[in-house]
Design an enzyme around this catalytic site. Structure first.
Site, PDB file in Angstrom:
ATOM      1  N   ASN A   9       1.001  -1.063  -0.023  1.00 27.39           N
ATOM      2  CA  ASN A   9      -0.027   0.045  -0.057  1.00 27.39           C
ATOM      3  C   ASN A   9       0.924   1.131   0.031  1.00 27.39           C
ATOM      4  O   ASN A   9       1.427   1.552   1.106  1.00 27.39           O
ATOM      5  CB  ASN A   9      -0.866  -0.163   1.239  1.00 27.39           C
ATOM      6  N   TRP A  10       1.415   1.730  -1.311  1.00 28.04           N
ATOM      7  CA  TRP A  10       1.987   3.001  -1.337  1.00 28.04           C
ATOM      8  C   TRP A  10       1.618   4.234  -0.717  1.00 28.04           C
ATOM      9  O   TRP A  10       2.513   5.073  -0.501  1.00 28.04           O
ATOM     10  CB  TRP A  10       2.250   3.194  -2.861  1.00 28.04           C
ATOM     11  N   LYS A  11       0.182   4.363  -0.383  1.00 24.38           N
ATOM     12  CA  LYS A  11      -0.129   5.493   0.235  1.00 24.38           C
ATOM     13  C   LYS A  11       0.251   6.871  -0.675  1.00 24.38           C
ATOM     14  O   LYS A  11       0.308   6.712  -1.992  1.00 24.38           O
ATOM     15  CB  LYS A  11       0.334   5.708   1.472  1.00 24.38           C
ATOM     16  N   HIS A  94      -9.433   1.652   4.731  1.00 20.50           N
ATOM     17  CA  HIS A  94      -8.011   1.958   5.381  1.00 20.50           C
ATOM     18  C   HIS A  94      -8.185   2.830   6.466  1.00 20.50           C
ATOM     19  O   HIS A  94      -9.002   3.856   6.385  1.00 20.50           O
ATOM     20  CB  HIS A  94      -7.116   2.221   4.454  1.00 20.50           C
ATOM     21  N   GLU A  96      -6.459   5.247   7.412  1.00 23.81           N
ATOM     22  CA  GLU A  96      -6.346   6.532   7.095  1.00 23.81           C
ATOM     23  C   GLU A  96      -7.574   7.060   6.360  1.00 23.81           C
ATOM     24  O   GLU A  96      -7.771   8.446   6.735  1.00 23.81           O
ATOM     25  CB  GLU A  96      -4.995   6.700   6.451  1.00 23.81           C
ATOM     26  N   GLU A 166      -5.562  -4.443  10.562  1.00 26.77           N
ATOM     27  CA  GLU A 166      -4.533  -3.614  10.859  1.00 26.77           C
ATOM     28  C   GLU A 166      -4.748  -2.847  12.418  1.00 26.77           C
ATOM     29  O   GLU A 166      -5.632  -1.943  12.176  1.00 26.77           O
ATOM     30  CB  GLU A 166      -4.383  -2.527   9.574  1.00 26.77           C
ATOM     31  N   GLY A 172       2.524   2.222  10.626  1.00 26.28           N
ATOM     32  CA  GLY A 172       3.522   3.188  10.613  1.00 26.28           C
ATOM     33  C   GLY A 172       4.207   3.736  11.694  1.00 26.28           C
ATOM     34  O   GLY A 172       5.014   4.864  11.904  1.00 26.28           O
ATOM     35  N   SER A 211       3.407  -2.211  10.462  1.00 33.90           N
ATOM     36  CA  SER A 211       4.764  -2.277  10.784  1.00 33.90           C
ATOM     37  C   SER A 211       5.209  -3.740  10.403  1.00 33.90           C
ATOM     38  O   SER A 211       6.487  -3.888  11.290  1.00 33.90           O
ATOM     39  CB  SER A 211       5.200  -1.879  11.929  1.00 33.90           C
ATOM     40  N   GLY A 232       2.835  -1.078   4.171  1.00 31.65           N
ATOM     41  CA  GLY A 232       2.690   0.272   3.950  1.00 31.65           C
ATOM     42  C   GLY A 232       4.438   0.699   3.528  1.00 31.65           C
ATOM     43  O   GLY A 232       4.991   0.582   2.601  1.00 31.65           O
ATOM     44  N   GLY A 233       5.028   1.085   4.701  1.00 29.26           N
ATOM     45  CA  GLY A 233       6.357   1.629   4.818  1.00 29.26           C
ATOM     46  C   GLY A 233       7.339   0.919   3.823  1.00 29.26           C
ATOM     47  O   GLY A 233       8.173   1.168   2.980  1.00 29.26           O
TER      48      GLY A 233
HETATM   49  P1  PGA Z   1       3.040   0.190   7.769  1.00 31.31           P
HETATM   50  O1  PGA Z   1       1.232   0.535   7.140  1.00 31.31           O
HETATM   51  O2  PGA Z   1       3.246  -1.069   7.192  1.00 31.31           O
HETATM   52  O3  PGA Z   1       3.698   1.581   7.374  1.00 31.31           O
HETATM   53  O4  PGA Z   1       2.641   0.173   9.219  1.00 31.31           O
HETATM   54  C1  PGA Z   1       0.440  -0.603   6.785  1.00 31.31           C
HETATM   55  C2  PGA Z   1      -0.726  -0.082   6.123  1.00 31.31           C
HETATM   56  O5  PGA Z   1      -1.102   1.303   6.490  1.00 31.31           O
HETATM   57  O6  PGA Z   1      -1.475  -0.735   5.566  1.00 31.31           O
END
Ligand code: PGA
Length: 248
Positions: A9-11, A94, A96, A166, A172, A211, A232-233
């Site tokens: 998930n590149w955001k 998600h 966010e 999640e 993150g 994470s 994500g990251g």
């Molecule tokens: P993260 O994000 O791996 O950076 O914790 C995961 C996500 O938001 O899907």
């Protein structure tokens, strides 16, 4: 045995140049991947992702989707548009989107329905805030989030979907849920679905997100009800992402 899936998930990250480099790197290392692999990209880069990944084993999709088919919805992207660029997945709900853009459980359910309507596999995110975990209501929160989708689309709809658990406090932050903590919620989700339909519960992939990195993916993916990860990251560098795809 369910197949494991690792989805990036590149955001709000990337450029034409960085995406070309990232995908070339992932394609290069794909022979070592033990999991199915997908990337979810910002809308504007989906034509590029489609061009770079068509014919490869890597799936791709969007980070959200409009609940609407077409019409006066300025700034939105529909399921049919995503299909036009050969997307297979759409992330919905998600945390966010929920916390920063005000998406409610009902909006997530409508987005889930829109994805299915256009033959996209929704990646439905659920998970509790830190204060909800501390208040001991994790299962209640995750249940409420799932029930909104089940009420609208029916239990069988989950067999064409992926669920991503999640915990919001792990996203993150570098604070991963322990494999046991994650497994407990994954088992709860599967048991909840099994009460309505055992075949769907057996089939549905439940990913863990929050994470995940090359150092913890192995022990997370080894848990019985964890069928991969939403990343994500660590999905932004080919080497880091591939280290996760080699786990499981
Ligand atoms: P993260 O994000 O791996 O950076 O914790 C995961 C996500 O938001 O899907």
């Amino acid at each position: 045995m369910r197949q494991t899936l690792v989805a990036g998930n590149w955001k709000l990250n990337g450029s034409k140049e960085s995406i070309k480099e990232l995908l070339a790197g992932i394609l290069d290392g794909m022979s070592e991947a033990k999991t199915d692999v997908a990337v979810c990209a910002p809308y504007i880069y989906l034509p590029l992702v489609d061009e770079l990944l068509s014919g490869s084993k890597i799936g791709y999709g969007s980070e959200s989707i409009s609940e609407h088919d077409s019409g006066a919805f300025t700034g939105e992207i529909s399921g049919s548009m995503l299909k036009d660029f050969n997307c297979q997945y759409a992330i919905v709900g998600h945390s966010e989107r929920r916390s920063l853009f005000g998406e409610k459980d009902a909006d997530t359910a409508n987005k889930f329905a829109a994805a299915r309507k256009y033959g996209l596999t929704p990646i439905l995110c659920v998970g509790e805030l830190l204060e909800e975990r501390e208040a001991g209501i994790t299962e209640e929160v995750v249940s409420r989030q799932l029930d909104a989708v089940i009420a609208l689309e029916g239990i069988a709809a989950l067999s064409d979907a992926v669920i991503a658990y999640e915990p919001v406090w792990a996203i993150g932050t570098g604070k991963t849920a322990s494999p046991e903590q994650a497994q407990e919620v994954h088992a709860f989700i599967r048991a909840k679905i099994a009460k309505r339909d055992t075949a769907v519960a057996e089939k549905v992939q439940i990913l863990y997100g929050g994470s995940v990195n090359g150092g913890n993916a192995d022990e997370l993916f080894a848990m019985e009800d964890i069928d991969g990860g939403l990343i994500g990251g660590a999905s932004l560098k080919a080497e880091d992402f591939l280290a996760i795809c080699k786990a499981g």
